[in-house]
Design a protein around this motif. Structure first.
Motif, PDB file in Angstrom:
ATOM      1  N   PHE A  41       0.823  -1.206   0.000  1.00  0.00           N
ATOM      2  CA  PHE A  41       0.000   0.000   0.000  1.00  0.00           C
ATOM      3  C   PHE A  41       0.856   1.254   0.000  1.00  0.00           C
ATOM      4  CE2 PHE A  41       0.784  -1.137   4.389  1.00  0.00           C
ATOM      5  CZ  PHE A  41       1.062   0.070   5.012  1.00  0.00           C
ATOM      6  N   VAL A  42       0.208   2.345  -0.376  1.00  0.00           N
ATOM      7  CA  VAL A  42       0.762   3.685  -0.258  1.00  0.00           C
ATOM      8  C   VAL A  42      -0.235   4.455   0.605  1.00  0.00           C
ATOM      9  CG1 VAL A  42       1.382   5.832  -1.434  1.00  0.00           C
ATOM     10  CG2 VAL A  42       1.880   3.623  -2.506  1.00  0.00           C
ATOM     11  N   TYR A  43       0.250   4.969   1.726  1.00  0.00           N
ATOM     12  CA  TYR A  43      -0.588   5.741   2.639  1.00  0.00           C
ATOM     13  C   TYR A  43      -0.025   7.150   2.711  1.00  0.00           C
ATOM     14  CZ  TYR A  43      -2.500   7.460   7.043  1.00  0.00           C
ATOM     15  OH  TYR A  43      -3.096   8.233   8.015  1.00  0.00           O
ATOM     16  N   GLN A  44      -0.826   8.121   2.289  1.00  0.00           N
ATOM     17  CA  GLN A  44      -0.436   9.528   2.336  1.00  0.00           C
ATOM     18  C   GLN A  44      -1.328  10.223   3.349  1.00  0.00           C
ATOM     19  OE1 GLN A  44      -1.125   9.826  -1.979  1.00  0.00           O
ATOM     20  NE2 GLN A  44       0.890  10.791  -2.051  1.00  0.00           N
ATOM     21  N   TYR A  45      -0.740  11.113   4.152  1.00  0.00           N
ATOM     22  CA  TYR A  45      -1.526  11.753   5.202  1.00  0.00           C
ATOM     23  C   TYR A  45      -0.915  13.081   5.617  1.00  0.00           C
ATOM     24  CZ  TYR A  45       2.067   9.792   8.302  1.00  0.00           C
ATOM     25  OH  TYR A  45       3.257   9.469   8.908  1.00  0.00           O
ATOM     26  N   GLY A  46      -1.661  13.807   6.423  1.00  0.00           N
ATOM     27  CA  GLY A  46      -1.201  15.100   6.898  1.00  0.00           C
ATOM     28  C   GLY A  46      -1.651  16.215   5.973  1.00  0.00           C
ATOM     29  N   PHE A  47      -1.046  17.369   6.135  1.00  0.00           N
ATOM     30  CA  PHE A  47      -1.380  18.527   5.314  1.00  0.00           C
ATOM     31  C   PHE A  47      -1.075  18.206   3.862  1.00  0.00           C
ATOM     32  CE2 PHE A  47      -0.279  22.603   3.307  1.00  0.00           C
ATOM     33  CZ  PHE A  47      -1.456  23.294   3.523  1.00  0.00           C
ATOM     34  N   GLU A  48      -2.094  18.283   3.038  1.00  0.00           N
ATOM     35  CA  GLU A  48      -1.974  17.960   1.610  1.00  0.00           C
ATOM     36  C   GLU A  48      -1.333  16.597   1.366  1.00  0.00           C
ATOM     37  OE1 GLU A  48      -0.050  21.293  -0.281  1.00  0.00           O
ATOM     38  OE2 GLU A  48      -1.830  22.565  -0.048  1.00  0.00           O
ATOM     39  N   GLU A  49      -1.533  15.680   2.279  1.00  0.00           N
ATOM     40  CA  GLU A  49      -0.990  14.306   2.191  1.00  0.00           C
ATOM     41  C   GLU A  49       0.499  14.288   1.896  1.00  0.00           C
ATOM     42  OE1 GLU A  49      -3.597  14.545  -0.580  1.00  0.00           O
ATOM     43  OE2 GLU A  49      -5.226  14.309   0.827  1.00  0.00           O
ATOM     44  N   ARG A  50       1.249  15.146   2.580  1.00  0.00           N
ATOM     45  CA  ARG A  50       2.688  15.262   2.303  1.00  0.00           C
ATOM     46  C   ARG A  50       3.539  14.195   2.985  1.00  0.00           C
ATOM     47  NH1 ARG A  50       3.575  21.819   2.174  1.00  0.00           N
ATOM     48  NH2 ARG A  50       2.179  22.169   0.426  1.00  0.00           N
ATOM     49  N   HIS A  51       3.008  13.530   3.987  1.00  0.00           N
ATOM     50  CA  HIS A  51       3.713  12.374   4.565  1.00  0.00           C
ATOM     51  C   HIS A  51       3.283  11.157   3.756  1.00  0.00           C
ATOM     52  CE1 HIS A  51       4.884  14.563   8.201  1.00  0.00           C
ATOM     53  NE2 HIS A  51       3.631  14.970   8.328  1.00  0.00           N
ATOM     54  N   GLU A  52       4.221  10.250   3.501  1.00  0.00           N
ATOM     55  CA  GLU A  52       3.864   9.079   2.697  1.00  0.00           C
ATOM     56  C   GLU A  52       4.648   7.851   3.135  1.00  0.00           C
ATOM     57  OE1 GLU A  52       3.295   9.129  -1.748  1.00  0.00           O
ATOM     58  OE2 GLU A  52       5.103   7.882  -1.619  1.00  0.00           O
ATOM     59  N   LEU A  53       3.921   6.768   3.361  1.00  0.00           N
ATOM     60  CA  LEU A  53       4.519   5.452   3.566  1.00  0.00           C
ATOM     61  C   LEU A  53       4.182   4.627   2.335  1.00  0.00           C
ATOM     62  CD1 LEU A  53       5.939   3.269   5.209  1.00  0.00           C
ATOM     63  CD2 LEU A  53       3.721   2.738   6.245  1.00  0.00           C
ATOM     64  N   ASN A  54       5.219   4.125   1.646  1.00  0.00           N
ATOM     65  CA  ASN A  54       5.041   3.366   0.417  1.00  0.00           C
ATOM     66  C   ASN A  54       5.698   2.003   0.612  1.00  0.00           C
ATOM     67  OD1 ASN A  54       5.433   2.206  -2.147  1.00  0.00           O
ATOM     68  ND2 ASN A  54       5.548   4.202  -3.142  1.00  0.00           N
ATOM     69  N   THR A  55       4.885   0.974   0.842  1.00  0.00           N
ATOM     70  CA  THR A  55       5.449  -0.361   1.070  1.00  0.00           C
ATOM     71  C   THR A  55       5.807  -1.066  -0.234  1.00  0.00           C
ATOM     72  OG1 THR A  55       3.306  -1.500   1.157  1.00  0.00           O
ATOM     73  CG2 THR A  55       4.163  -0.595   3.237  1.00  0.00           C
ATOM     74  N   PHE A  56       5.323  -0.556  -1.370  1.00  0.00           N
ATOM     75  CA  PHE A  56       5.745  -1.108  -2.661  1.00  0.00           C
ATOM     76  C   PHE A  56       7.240  -0.865  -2.851  1.00  0.00           C
ATOM     77  CE2 PHE A  56       1.240  -0.230  -3.473  1.00  0.00           C
ATOM     78  CZ  PHE A  56       0.823  -1.382  -4.111  1.00  0.00           C
ATOM     79  N   ASP A  57       7.679   0.362  -2.501  1.00  0.00           N
ATOM     80  CA  ASP A  57       9.067   0.770  -2.716  1.00  0.00           C
ATOM     81  C   ASP A  57       9.882   0.852  -1.435  1.00  0.00           C
ATOM     82  OD1 ASP A  57       8.498   1.065  -5.443  1.00  0.00           O
ATOM     83  OD2 ASP A  57       7.882   3.155  -5.174  1.00  0.00           O
ATOM     84  N   ASP A  58       9.281   0.487  -0.283  1.00  0.00           N
ATOM     85  CA  ASP A  58       9.958   0.554   1.022  1.00  0.00           C
ATOM     86  C   ASP A  58      10.501   1.949   1.305  1.00  0.00           C
ATOM     87  OD1 ASP A  58       9.459  -2.163   1.568  1.00  0.00           O
ATOM     88  OD2 ASP A  58      11.241  -2.762   0.462  1.00  0.00           O
ATOM     89  N   LEU A  59       9.653   2.962   1.112  1.00  0.00           N
ATOM     90  CA  LEU A  59      10.059   4.345   1.322  1.00  0.00           C
ATOM     91  C   LEU A  59       9.101   5.065   2.263  1.00  0.00           C
ATOM     92  CD1 LEU A  59      11.001   5.590  -2.260  1.00  0.00           C
ATOM     93  CD2 LEU A  59      12.556   5.199  -0.350  1.00  0.00           C
ATOM     94  N   TYR A  60       9.654   5.986   3.030  1.00  0.00           N
ATOM     95  CA  TYR A  60       8.838   6.894   3.834  1.00  0.00           C
ATOM     96  C   TYR A  60       9.281   8.320   3.504  1.00  0.00           C
ATOM     97  CZ  TYR A  60       6.471   9.355   7.493  1.00  0.00           C
ATOM     98  OH  TYR A  60       5.654  10.236   8.148  1.00  0.00           O
ATOM     99  N   THR A  61       8.318   9.190   3.273  1.00  0.00           N
ATOM    100  CA  THR A  61       8.593  10.604   3.018  1.00  0.00           C
ATOM    101  C   THR A  61       7.963  11.416   4.136  1.00  0.00           C
ATOM    102  OG1 THR A  61       8.622  10.250   0.633  1.00  0.00           O
ATOM    103  CG2 THR A  61       8.301  12.516   1.393  1.00  0.00           C
TER     104      THR A  61
END
Length: 175
Positions: A41-61
């Protein structure tokens, strides 16, 4: 006669286009009891969904507000993924209404400030699902389930990773 055929055709098209969807136009199927091998999954959240957890690519922004964004490798282990999947099932995430209510039982309008927006795109069992919501709504059972799920995901999964804790603190605020 032609009007009847057109009317029936339009009705069938509308029923076919609207049944079994959840905002993204994908056919909904309840999540299977066991986590499928292809669950990501990709989960985006916060102001304008600027935080992101992407388990497809193993990345967190992470949104650093005044200092832009920073990304890091963040791998969710199999046990945490299964726990996340179970929490998604418990919160009936695929049953989230396209629009959560903004009107209270007494007819007054609900709002929250500040509020967060959330977007979840997932793949499970070969199906893709998208769910979007905001916390600027009445505190219905559905919204409370989503808040419980997102608090778990952020506080107990994301924040527990060393990769997240090594990221710089955000500076500034949104007004």
């Amino acid at each position: 006669m032609n009007r009847t055929i057109i009317f029936v055709s339009v009705c069938l098209c509308l029923v076919g286009c609207s049944s079994g969807t959840n905002g993204g136009g994908e056919e909904d199927a309840a999540l299977p009891t066991q986590m499928p091998d292809d669950f990501d999954f990709v989960y985006q959240y916060g102001f304008e969904e600027r935080h992101e957890l992407n388990t497809f690519d193993d990345l967190y922004t992470k949104d650093l507000i005044d200092n832009g964004e920073v990304s890091t490798v963040l791998v969710i282990n199999d046990q945490d993924k299964e726990d996340i999947y179970d929490k998604m099932r418990e919160s009936n995430i695929l049953e989230t209404p396209d629009e959560l209510t903004r009107e209270a039982v007494d007819g007054t309008q609900c709002s929250s400030n500040p509020y967060t927006t959330h977007m979840l795109d997932m793949k499970a069992n070969g199906d893709e699902h998208s769910v979007e919501w905001t916390t600027n709504n009445c505190l219905t059972d559905e919204l409370m389930d989503l808040i419980e799920f997102t608090n778990y995901l952020h506080e107990e999964v994301i924040m527990s990773h060393e990769a997240y804790r090594a990221l710089p603190e955000a500076e500034g605020t949104y007004e």
